[in-house]
Write a protein that holds these residues in place. Structure first.
Motif, PDB file in Angstrom:
ATOM      1  N   PRO A   1       0.816  -1.209   0.000  1.00 11.15           N
ATOM      2  CA  PRO A   1       0.000   0.000   0.000  1.00 11.15           C
ATOM      3  C   PRO A   1       0.862   1.277   0.000  1.00 11.15           C
ATOM      4  O   PRO A   1       1.834   1.379   0.751  1.00 11.15           O
ATOM      5  N   VAL A   2       0.500   2.210  -0.859  1.00 12.28           N
ATOM      6  CA  VAL A   2       1.129   3.533  -0.874  1.00 12.28           C
ATOM      7  C   VAL A   2       0.009   4.565  -0.790  1.00 12.28           C
ATOM      8  O   VAL A   2      -0.932   4.537  -1.580  1.00 12.28           O
ATOM      9  N   ILE A   3       0.106   5.421   0.218  1.00  8.93           N
ATOM     10  CA  ILE A   3      -0.893   6.476   0.384  1.00  8.93           C
ATOM     11  C   ILE A   3      -0.264   7.768  -0.140  1.00  8.93           C
ATOM     12  O   ILE A   3       0.743   8.237   0.396  1.00  8.93           O
ATOM     13  N   ALA A   4      -0.832   8.274  -1.204  1.00  7.02           N
ATOM     14  CA  ALA A   4      -0.264   9.461  -1.856  1.00  7.02           C
ATOM     15  C   ALA A   4      -1.110  10.674  -1.530  1.00  7.02           C
ATOM     16  O   ALA A   4      -2.304  10.706  -1.840  1.00  7.02           O
ATOM     17  N   LEU A   5      -0.497  11.655  -0.885  1.00 10.00           N
ATOM     18  CA  LEU A   5      -1.206  12.904  -0.638  1.00 10.00           C
ATOM     19  C   LEU A   5      -0.981  13.806  -1.840  1.00 10.00           C
ATOM     20  O   LEU A   5       0.171  14.107  -2.190  1.00 10.00           O
ATOM     21  N   ALA A   6      -2.059  14.196  -2.452  1.00 11.57           N
ATOM     22  CA  ALA A   6      -1.958  14.982  -3.690  1.00 11.57           C
ATOM     23  C   ALA A   6      -2.954  16.136  -3.634  1.00 11.57           C
ATOM     24  O   ALA A   6      -3.886  16.225  -4.424  1.00 11.57           O
ATOM     25  N   THR A   7      -2.752  16.996  -2.634  1.00 11.92           N
ATOM     26  CA  THR A   7      -3.673  18.136  -2.476  1.00 11.92           C
ATOM     27  C   THR A   7      -3.052  19.444  -2.944  1.00 11.92           C
ATOM     28  O   THR A   7      -3.768  20.413  -3.138  1.00 11.92           O
ATOM     29  N   GLN A   8      -1.728  19.462  -3.066  1.00 14.22           N
ATOM     30  CA  GLN A   8      -1.048  20.738  -3.356  1.00 14.22           C
ATOM     31  C   GLN A   8      -0.948  20.918  -4.876  1.00 14.22           C
ATOM     32  O   GLN A   8      -0.094  20.329  -5.532  1.00 14.22           O
ATOM     33  N   GLU A   9      -1.851  21.754  -5.389  1.00 14.26           N
ATOM     34  CA  GLU A   9      -1.978  21.868  -6.847  1.00 14.26           C
ATOM     35  C   GLU A   9      -0.690  22.295  -7.550  1.00 14.26           C
ATOM     36  O   GLU A   9      -0.425  21.876  -8.670  1.00 14.26           O
ATOM     37  N   SER A  10       0.121  23.126  -6.885  1.00 13.34           N
ATOM     38  CA  SER A  10       1.313  23.635  -7.565  1.00 13.34           C
ATOM     39  C   SER A  10       2.292  22.506  -7.917  1.00 13.34           C
ATOM     40  O   SER A  10       3.135  22.673  -8.797  1.00 13.34           O
ATOM     41  N   VAL A  11       2.170  21.370  -7.216  1.00 15.98           N
ATOM     42  CA  VAL A  11       3.083  20.256  -7.505  1.00 15.98           C
ATOM     43  C   VAL A  11       2.321  18.987  -7.900  1.00 15.98           C
ATOM     44  O   VAL A  11       2.901  17.897  -7.935  1.00 15.98           O
ATOM     45  N   LEU A  12       1.057  19.166  -8.236  1.00 17.37           N
ATOM     46  CA  LEU A  12       0.213  17.985  -8.494  1.00 17.37           C
ATOM     47  C   LEU A  12       0.753  17.115  -9.625  1.00 17.37           C
ATOM     48  O   LEU A  12       0.859  15.890  -9.498  1.00 17.37           O
ATOM     49  N   GLU A  13       1.115  17.786 -10.726  1.00 16.69           N
ATOM     50  CA  GLU A  13       1.599  17.011 -11.877  1.00 16.69           C
ATOM     51  C   GLU A  13       2.828  16.172 -11.517  1.00 16.69           C
ATOM     52  O   GLU A  13       2.963  15.024 -11.928  1.00 16.69           O
ATOM     53  N   LYS A  14       3.717  16.790 -10.742  1.00 18.44           N
ATOM     54  CA  LYS A  14       4.945  16.079 -10.330  1.00 18.44           C
ATOM     55  C   LYS A  14       4.582  14.899  -9.422  1.00 18.44           C
ATOM     56  O   LYS A  14       5.162  13.823  -9.540  1.00 18.44           O
ATOM     57  N   THR A  15       3.636  15.130  -8.510  1.00 20.24           N
ATOM     58  CA  THR A  15       3.231  14.038  -7.620  1.00 20.24           C
ATOM     59  C   THR A  15       2.632  12.903  -8.436  1.00 20.24           C
ATOM     60  O   THR A  15       2.895  11.719  -8.163  1.00 20.24           O
ATOM     61  N   VAL A  16       1.849  13.249  -9.453  1.00 14.78           N
ATOM     62  CA  VAL A  16       1.240  12.211 -10.293  1.00 14.78           C
ATOM     63  C   VAL A  16       2.340  11.392 -10.976  1.00 14.78           C
ATOM     64  O   VAL A  16       2.250  10.162 -11.047  1.00 14.78           O
ATOM     65  N   SER A  17       3.408  12.033 -11.421  1.00 13.59           N
ATOM     66  CA  SER A  17       4.453  11.199 -12.044  1.00 13.59           C
ATOM     67  C   SER A  17       5.104  10.283 -11.025  1.00 13.59           C
ATOM     68  O   SER A  17       5.459   9.145 -11.346  1.00 13.59           O
ATOM     69  N   ASN A  18       5.236  10.736  -9.777  1.00 14.87           N
ATOM     70  CA  ASN A  18       5.789   9.857  -8.742  1.00 14.87           C
ATOM     71  C   ASN A  18       4.824   8.718  -8.423  1.00 14.87           C
ATOM     72  O   ASN A  18       5.257   7.596  -8.144  1.00 14.87           O
ATOM     73  N   ILE A  19       3.542   9.012  -8.467  1.00 16.06           N
ATOM     74  CA  ILE A  19       2.541   7.953  -8.254  1.00 16.06           C
ATOM     75  C   ILE A  19       2.700   6.889  -9.343  1.00 16.06           C
ATOM     76  O   ILE A  19       2.669   5.682  -9.079  1.00 16.06           O
ATOM     77  N   LYS A  20       2.897   7.360 -10.564  1.00 21.07           N
ATOM     78  CA  LYS A  20       3.053   6.395 -11.678  1.00 21.07           C
ATOM     79  C   LYS A  20       4.285   5.514 -11.482  1.00 21.07           C
ATOM     80  O   LYS A  20       4.277   4.337 -11.843  1.00 21.07           O
ATOM     81  N   GLU A  21       5.331   6.079 -10.882  1.00 15.04           N
ATOM     82  CA  GLU A  21       6.545   5.283 -10.633  1.00 15.04           C
ATOM     83  C   GLU A  21       6.262   4.111  -9.686  1.00 15.04           C
ATOM     84  O   GLU A  21       6.762   3.007  -9.901  1.00 15.04           O
ATOM     85  N   VAL A  22       5.457   4.371  -8.629  1.00 11.59           N
ATOM     86  CA  VAL A  22       5.190   3.265  -7.697  1.00 11.59           C
ATOM     87  C   VAL A  22       4.152   2.313  -8.270  1.00 11.59           C
ATOM     88  O   VAL A  22       4.222   1.094  -8.073  1.00 11.59           O
ATOM     89  N   LYS A  23       3.222   2.879  -9.007  1.00  9.31           N
ATOM     90  CA  LYS A  23       2.174   2.052  -9.634  1.00  9.31           C
ATOM     91  C   LYS A  23       2.814   1.053 -10.606  1.00  9.31           C
ATOM     92  O   LYS A  23       2.442  -0.125 -10.639  1.00  9.31           O
ATOM     93  N   ALA A  24       3.802   1.531 -11.344  1.00  6.16           N
ATOM     94  CA  ALA A  24       4.469   0.668 -12.328  1.00  6.16           C
ATOM     95  C   ALA A  24       5.196  -0.504 -11.653  1.00  6.16           C
ATOM     96  O   ALA A  24       5.479  -1.508 -12.296  1.00  6.16           O
ATOM     97  N   ARG A  25       5.504  -0.352 -10.350  1.00  8.76           N
ATOM     98  CA  ARG A  25       6.171  -1.445  -9.605  1.00  8.76           C
ATOM     99  C   ARG A  25       5.160  -2.268  -8.818  1.00  8.76           C
ATOM    100  O   ARG A  25       5.528  -3.031  -7.914  1.00  8.76           O
ATOM    101  N   GLY A  26       3.885  -2.067  -9.083  1.00  6.86           N
ATOM    102  CA  GLY A  26       2.869  -2.929  -8.481  1.00  6.86           C
ATOM    103  C   GLY A  26       2.218  -2.407  -7.210  1.00  6.86           C
ATOM    104  O   GLY A  26       1.424  -3.113  -6.583  1.00  6.86           O
ATOM    105  N   ALA A  27       2.542  -1.168  -6.785  1.00  9.89           N
ATOM    106  CA  ALA A  27       1.950  -0.655  -5.542  1.00  9.89           C
ATOM    107  C   ALA A  27       0.434  -0.527  -5.676  1.00  9.89           C
ATOM    108  O   ALA A  27      -0.102  -0.343  -6.765  1.00  9.89           O
ATOM    109  N   ASP A  28      -0.211  -0.618  -4.509  1.00 10.26           N
ATOM    110  CA  ASP A  28      -1.665  -0.451  -4.408  1.00 10.26           C
ATOM    111  C   ASP A  28      -1.862   0.968  -3.858  1.00 10.26           C
ATOM    112  O   ASP A  28      -1.587   1.220  -2.681  1.00 10.26           O
ATOM    113  N   VAL A  29      -2.258   1.903  -4.724  1.00  8.69           N
ATOM    114  CA  VAL A  29      -2.178   3.322  -4.349  1.00  8.69           C
ATOM    115  C   VAL A  29      -3.542   3.920  -3.995  1.00  8.69           C
ATOM    116  O   VAL A  29      -4.507   3.808  -4.754  1.00  8.69           O
TER     117      VAL A  29
END
Ligand code: M6R
Length: 367
Positions: free
Chosen positions: A273-301
């Protein structure tokens, strides 16, 4: 004594709207445009002469300081340094009479925080304490005190004290901005108006806990998990991780989302399990790319984000919960609430003693 709640922790989570209101009461003038802190000894001249701020605390209070310091930097443009109190004295911090030292302590009795306060005063700094206990050692020894009006906190896991500390930091940051003229009167009024809406927003989250409860029962079966976020989301992630460890005994780490790929990504495996906090709009896009990095390794996000981003994020995550919308700097006062509930329900699901976790004491009076 628990007011109909099964545990003090749950009662205290539910007392947060009142704690927010009480901590704001009398500190905002009737026009809703100005902060008034009449008890402060810190003069306006002294406020204008401050050239750096140190924030020193332990545990959850330290995590409140991470949010508070970031808000001071953004609103007042004064550099802020942070230390856990047990480290502060031993690194010979550069303290001058122009340093404002803010110590944060719910109990006002934490030995390391008290020692840090003394170190700061011995070096000529003005010390402001944010505490929840009137007459506590830290409240007595500090040069100034902002009391959080959270009421007694009994559960070892701190909840309403943390969020009230955030409110105290918002008020104090706005006061500094007002005196130093770093925000306009309209900007200050805008932030104050958003602060007034926070208690009801917390109430709306507390009325709707089924999804977080179900998720807590899911993670209760795991031994390891990660929290990720950027900026203020990272600070809240640290608090969410501490809360979970403290009472559920599930191991977790909070990571700045962009830092994962520098080593920790190696720990991400199928189903973690990975809990991603993604509330800060100024960095949202960057956080989404980091989410994709863990998702690609099988994380449950699971993502925590604002309603308007839920649909978009669901393309990259397994589940998403909405946090009511407020200003980015105020979001920690909302986004931490589901994390408190997550820790509570995970602890409950594991049959732990929620209010009195193993190995821990409410007040830590040894160094
Ligand atoms: O009383 P204090 O705020 O000084 O306590 C500091 C920490 O011991 C405390 O916040 C601790 O981390 C909590 N049990 C966390 O929930």
């Amino acid at each position: 004594e628990k007011g109909g709640f099964a545990h003090f922790m749950l009662k205290e989570i539910h007392e947060q709207p009142k704690a927010y209101r009480d901590t704001m009461l009398g500190r905002i003038d009737e026009s809703g445009r100005r902060i008034v802190l009449p008890d402060l000894h810190l003069t306006e001249d002294k406020i204008r002469s401050i050239n750096n701020v140190h924030i020193v605390a332990c545990g959850t209070a330290y995590h409140a300081g991470l949010v508070g310091g970031s808000v001071i930097e953004r609103l007042v443009r004064i550099p802020v340094m942070y230390d856990v109190a047990s480290e502060y004295r031993y690194r010979s911090p550069l303290i001058t009479p122009e340093t404002l030292v803010i110590v944060v302590s719910q109990s006002g009795e934490t030995a390391d925080t008290l020692a840090a306060l003394r170190e700061a005063q011995a070096n000529g700094a003005h010390v402001l304490a944010i505490t929840n206990v009137v007459g506590s050692s830290i409240a007595r020894d500090a040069d100034d005190v902002i009391n959080t009006l959270a009421g007694p906190e009994i559960a070892v896991a701190s909840t309403k004290a943390y969020t009230s500390q955030l409110i105290a930091f918002y008020l104090f940051s706005l006061y500094l901005a007002q005196v130093r003229g770093t925000q306009t009167a309209d900007e200050i009024a805008h932030i104050i108006a958003a602060m007034h809406a926070l208690p009801e927003q917390v109430e709306s989250m507390l009325a709707n806990v089924d999804a977080i409860k179900a998720y807590a029962e899911h993670i209760a079966k795991h031994e390891d998990l990660f929290f990720i976020g950027r900026g203020l989301d990272y600070a809240v992630a640290m608090e969410g991780s501490l809360k979970l460890k403290e009472i559920s005994y599930i191991h977790s780490e909070a990571y700045a989302a962009g830092e994962l790929k520098h080593g920790t990504l190696a720990l991400i495996e199928e189903g973690i399990p990975v809990i991603a906090l993604a509330t800060q709009e100024s960095v949202l896009e960057k956080t989404v790319s980091n989410i994709k990095e863990v998702k690609a390794r099988g994380a449950d996000v699971l993502a925590l984000t604002h309603e308007e981003h839920v649909a978009g994020l669901l393309k990259s995550v397994d589940q998403a919960f909405a946090i009511p919308k407020t200003l980015p700097i105020l979001t920690p006062a909302l986004s931490v609430v589901p994390l408190q509930l997550l820790a509570y329900y995970a602890s409950l699901a594991r049959g732990n003693d929620v209010d009195k976790p193993r190995n821990l004491a409410k007040s830590v009076t040894v160094e």
